[in-house]
Design an enzyme around this catalytic site. Structure first.
Site, PDB file in Angstrom:
ATOM      1  N   ARG A 164       5.335   3.776  16.113  1.00  0.00           N
ATOM      2  CA  ARG A 164       4.975   3.407  14.739  1.00  0.00           C
ATOM      3  C   ARG A 164       6.186   2.897  13.959  1.00  0.00           C
ATOM      4  O   ARG A 164       6.084   1.977  13.144  1.00  0.00           O
ATOM      5  CB  ARG A 164       4.359   4.617  14.039  1.00  0.00           C
ATOM      6  N   HIS A 169       6.311  -0.611  11.917  1.00  0.00           N
ATOM      7  CA  HIS A 169       6.659  -0.693  10.491  1.00  0.00           C
ATOM      8  C   HIS A 169       7.927  -1.493  10.270  1.00  0.00           C
ATOM      9  O   HIS A 169       8.048  -2.210   9.282  1.00  0.00           O
ATOM     10  CB  HIS A 169       6.799   0.709   9.898  1.00  0.00           C
ATOM     11  N   ASN A 183       5.645   5.196   4.687  1.00  0.00           N
ATOM     12  CA  ASN A 183       6.643   5.730   5.625  1.00  0.00           C
ATOM     13  C   ASN A 183       6.325   7.160   6.010  1.00  0.00           C
ATOM     14  O   ASN A 183       6.807   7.659   7.017  1.00  0.00           O
ATOM     15  CB  ASN A 183       8.040   5.697   5.026  1.00  0.00           C
ATOM     16  N   PRO A 204      -0.739  -3.304   6.211  1.00  0.00           N
ATOM     17  CA  PRO A 204      -2.199  -3.279   6.053  1.00  0.00           C
ATOM     18  C   PRO A 204      -2.685  -1.862   5.771  1.00  0.00           C
ATOM     19  O   PRO A 204      -2.076  -0.890   6.216  1.00  0.00           O
ATOM     20  CB  PRO A 204      -2.725  -3.779   7.399  1.00  0.00           C
ATOM     21  N   HIS A 208      -2.936   3.057  18.470  1.00  0.00           N
ATOM     22  CA  HIS A 208      -3.600   4.281  17.994  1.00  0.00           C
ATOM     23  C   HIS A 208      -4.226   5.069  19.141  1.00  0.00           C
ATOM     24  O   HIS A 208      -4.973   6.008  18.907  1.00  0.00           O
ATOM     25  CB  HIS A 208      -4.637   3.941  16.923  1.00  0.00           C
TER      26      HIS A 208
HETATM   27  C1  HEM Z   1      -4.036  -2.752  10.590  1.00  0.00           C
HETATM   28  C2  HEM Z   1      -2.985  -2.203  11.143  1.00  0.00           C
HETATM   29  C3  HEM Z   1      -2.661  -0.733  11.089  1.00  0.00           C
HETATM   30  C4  HEM Z   1      -3.028   0.206  10.186  1.00  0.00           C
HETATM   31  C5  HEM Z   1      -3.881   0.025   8.940  1.00  0.00           C
HETATM   32  C6  HEM Z   1      -2.466   1.454  10.623  1.00  0.00           C
HETATM   33  C7  HEM Z   1      -2.608   2.649   9.960  1.00  0.00           C
HETATM   34  C8  HEM Z   1      -2.147   3.866  10.417  1.00  0.00           C
HETATM   35  C9  HEM Z   1      -2.314   5.108   9.714  1.00  0.00           C
HETATM   36  C10 HEM Z   1      -2.989   5.268   8.359  1.00  0.00           C
HETATM   37  C11 HEM Z   1      -1.767   6.083  10.470  1.00  0.00           C
HETATM   38  C12 HEM Z   1      -1.686   7.566  10.146  1.00  0.00           C
HETATM   39  C13 HEM Z   1      -0.436   7.834   9.335  1.00  0.00           C
HETATM   40  C14 HEM Z   1      -0.384   9.186   8.688  1.00  0.00           C
HETATM   41  O1  HEM Z   1      -1.150  10.075   9.026  1.00  0.00           O
HETATM   42  O2  HEM Z   1       0.464   9.342   7.817  1.00  0.00           O
HETATM   43  C15 HEM Z   1      -1.241   5.454  11.652  1.00  0.00           C
HETATM   44  C16 HEM Z   1      -0.602   6.101  12.675  1.00  0.00           C
HETATM   45  C17 HEM Z   1      -0.063   5.490  13.776  1.00  0.00           C
HETATM   46  N1  HEM Z   1       0.002   4.130  14.001  1.00  0.00           N
HETATM   47 FE1  HEM Z   1      -0.938   2.712  12.926  1.00  0.00          FE
HETATM   48  N2  HEM Z   1      -1.778   1.261  11.773  1.00  0.00           N
HETATM   49  C18 HEM Z   1      -1.867  -0.067  12.109  1.00  0.00           C
HETATM   50  C19 HEM Z   1      -1.301  -0.692  13.201  1.00  0.00           C
HETATM   51  C20 HEM Z   1      -0.520  -0.058  14.124  1.00  0.00           C
HETATM   52  C21 HEM Z   1       0.191  -0.730  15.183  1.00  0.00           C
HETATM   53  C22 HEM Z   1       0.207  -2.223  15.407  1.00  0.00           C
HETATM   54  C23 HEM Z   1       0.832   0.235  15.908  1.00  0.00           C
HETATM   55  C24 HEM Z   1       1.730   0.099  17.108  1.00  0.00           C
HETATM   56  C25 HEM Z   1       1.633  -0.807  18.017  1.00  0.00           C
HETATM   57  C26 HEM Z   1       0.499   1.512  15.296  1.00  0.00           C
HETATM   58  C27 HEM Z   1       0.915   2.723  15.774  1.00  0.00           C
HETATM   59  C28 HEM Z   1       0.621   3.940  15.195  1.00  0.00           C
HETATM   60  C29 HEM Z   1       0.960   5.208  15.793  1.00  0.00           C
HETATM   61  C30 HEM Z   1       1.616   5.425  17.153  1.00  0.00           C
HETATM   62  C31 HEM Z   1       0.541   6.195  14.894  1.00  0.00           C
HETATM   63  C32 HEM Z   1       0.681   7.717  15.049  1.00  0.00           C
HETATM   64  C33 HEM Z   1       1.948   8.180  14.399  1.00  0.00           C
HETATM   65  C34 HEM Z   1       2.263   9.639  14.636  1.00  0.00           C
HETATM   66  O3  HEM Z   1       1.430  10.371  15.150  1.00  0.00           O
HETATM   67  O4  HEM Z   1       3.388  10.024  14.273  1.00  0.00           O
HETATM   68  N3  HEM Z   1      -0.292   1.287  14.210  1.00  0.00           N
HETATM   69  N4  HEM Z   1      -1.476   4.103  11.592  1.00  0.00           N
HETATM   70  C1  LIG Z   2      12.420   9.329   5.623  1.00  0.00           C
HETATM   71  C2  LIG Z   2      12.120   9.007   4.218  1.00  0.00           C
HETATM   72  O1  LIG Z   2      12.891   8.383   3.546  1.00  0.00           O
HETATM   73  N1  LIG Z   2      10.941   9.422   3.775  1.00  0.00           N
HETATM   74  C3  LIG Z   2      10.453   9.121   2.436  1.00  0.00           C
HETATM   75  C4  LIG Z   2       9.079   8.493   2.488  1.00  0.00           C
HETATM   76  O2  LIG Z   2       8.551   8.270   1.217  1.00  0.00           O
HETATM   77  C5  LIG Z   2       8.463   9.395   0.393  1.00  0.00           C
HETATM   78  C6  LIG Z   2       7.899   8.948  -0.936  1.00  0.00           C
HETATM   79  O3  LIG Z   2       6.798   8.130  -0.764  1.00  0.00           O
HETATM   80  C7  LIG Z   2       9.835  10.052   0.226  1.00  0.00           C
HETATM   81  O4  LIG Z   2       9.705  11.251  -0.524  1.00  0.00           O
HETATM   82  C8  LIG Z   2      10.424  10.374   1.600  1.00  0.00           C
HETATM   83  O5  LIG Z   2      11.720  10.890   1.472  1.00  0.00           O
END
Ligand code: HEM
Ligand SMILES: CC(=O)N[C@H]1CO[C@H](CO)[C@@H](O)[C@@H]1O
Ligand SMILES: *[C@@H]1O[C@H](CO)[C@@H](O)[C@H](O)[C@H]1NC(C)=O
Ligand SMILES: *[C@@H]1O[C@H](CO)[C@@H](O)[C@H](O)[C@H]1NC(C)=O
Length: 337
Positions: A69, A73, A98, A164, A194
């Protein structure tokens, strides 16, 4: 006659050298596999990164999702230039999306070892790309060859973060990807990211209780899944409560495979955008073929390589940061004067 022949010859050689310069210019500007071969005191840059990622992964497999991720980003905001790593009161990593991005410490550790091996050679942007590849491989996603030669950027602003939204429709998401030069099929492949990791309840709670202000759950979600997720994500959890998260892919939370596509075809997508991929006529056929085929891993790797080429800095652009957290200090001219 003589003069005009000379003029023609001069013009020709000028044009020719212009073409040459242009051509080599383009060559240098491109990313390539194995860019660091022979550039790091005969040490293997990718192996150094891999050793760190592997050790962290064995300790905590969760780190893989964070690194994948982080790569997304970084590349989506201002290009793959490690801008996400820069510290600052209003830098990218302070922006709300983030939140769950993790893996910063893995990049720092790898950078530390690389600075010892060959100071000032390996960019933070390349470390992110290599670490994401290693994370995919360690999670069973197969190995793809990563391209390197990126340089680190100077700009990192939270206000540039326009990722997005998880509530986007397929066409809204497709617009966001096409602005980065990534087409529809590659978008479907990349959202296969995902296949691993977690999602906070806050990002899909509306789908469980009040979808589109209907007071009902999202009809596209498997009703059994709605019941299951309601237990994990109560409707009125106090804001102060620790955020609860759920597996993004109920079939295999830690394995990079095509089960994500099978799940969304069964109405088991967690995020709205994930579910939409399986239903929207723009993407449903690609989803079906990825779910039923056996080419997802190879194609995912290629899509990650494309993501890694978005708006990169190469050659003399940007810099090689000494610390991934900070831009280098301007060199003092007194040293030379
Ligand atoms: C329309 C595009 C995308 C949207 C709207 C999106 C949105 C999200 C959201 C909302 C989460 C959960 C974050 C949280 O709980 O704070 C997430 C997690 C994640 N996303 Fe996406 N994502 C997108 C594209 C991608 C792409 C292109 C990748 C990598 C190739 C990716 C990889 C991941 C991974 C690996 C996680 C899990 C992170 C973790 O468990 O630490 N995402 N994404
Ligand atoms: C690692 C880092 O800088 N995390 C920041 C992500 O954004 C929140 C606010 O939206 C900050 O509080 C975190 O420190
Ligand atoms: C959910 O958000 C919290 C911060 O609000 C964060 O610490 C946690 O890592 C997030 N969950 C996931 C799955 O990343
Ligand atoms: C995709 O959607 C179109 C239009 O709704 C439909 O005709 C087609 O059968 C769908 N494909 C699959 C694989 O479900």
């Amino acid at each position: 006659m003589k003069i005009s022949a000379a003029v023609v010859a001069a013009a020709f050689s000028l044009a020719f050298s212009f073409i040459l310069v242009n051509f080599t210019g383009q060559c240098d500007a491109a990313l390539q596999q194995g860019f660091y071969k022979g550039k790091c005191n005969s040490q293997d840059v990718e192996a150094i990164v891999a050793s760190v990622v592997k050790r962290r992964f064995n300790d905590k497999p969760r780190v893989a999702a964070g690194l994948i991720r982080l790569f997304f980003h970084d590349c989506f905001v201002n290009g793959c230039d490690a801008s996400i790593l820069l510290d600052g009161d209003s830098s990218e990593k302070t922006a709300p999306p983030n939140l769950s991005v993790s893996g910063y410490d893995v990049i720092d550790e790898a950078k530390g070892l690389l600075e010892e091996a060959c100071a000032g050679i390996v960019s933070c942007a390349d470390i992110i790309a290599i670490a994401a590849r290693d994370a995919v491989q360690l999670s069973g996603g197969g190995r793809y060859e990563v391209q390197t030669g990126r340089r680190d950027g100077f700009v990192s602003l939270a206000s540039n973060v326009d990722l997005p939204s998880p509530r986007f429709s397929v066409s809204q998401s497709a617009d966001a990807f096409s602005k980065k030069g990534i087409g529809l099929t590659d978008m479907v492949l990349l959202l296969g990211g995902h296949t691993i990791g977690f999602t906070n309840c806050s990002l899909f709670r509306d789908r469980l209780y009040n979808f589109d202000n209907t007071g009902k759950p999202d009809p596209t979600m498997d009703p059994l899944l709605v019941m299951k997720l309601r237990l994990i994500c109560p409707q009125n959890s106090p804001a102060t409560r620790t955020p609860v998260s759920v597996d993004q892919n109920l079939a295999s939370t830690f394995i990079v495979d095509n089960s994500f596509y099978k799940q969304i075809r069964l109405g088991r997508g967690i995020l709205q955008i994930d579910q939409a991929l399986a239903l929207d006529p723009l993407t449903n056929n690609t989803v079906a073929s990825l779910a039923n085929g056996n080419d997802f891993l190879a194609r995912f790797g290629q899509a990650m390589v494309k993501l890694g080429a978005v708006d990169v800095l190469t050659d003399s652009q940007g810099e090689i940061r000494e610390s991934c957290h900070l831009k280098n200090k301007p060199r003092s001219t007194f040293l030379f004067g």
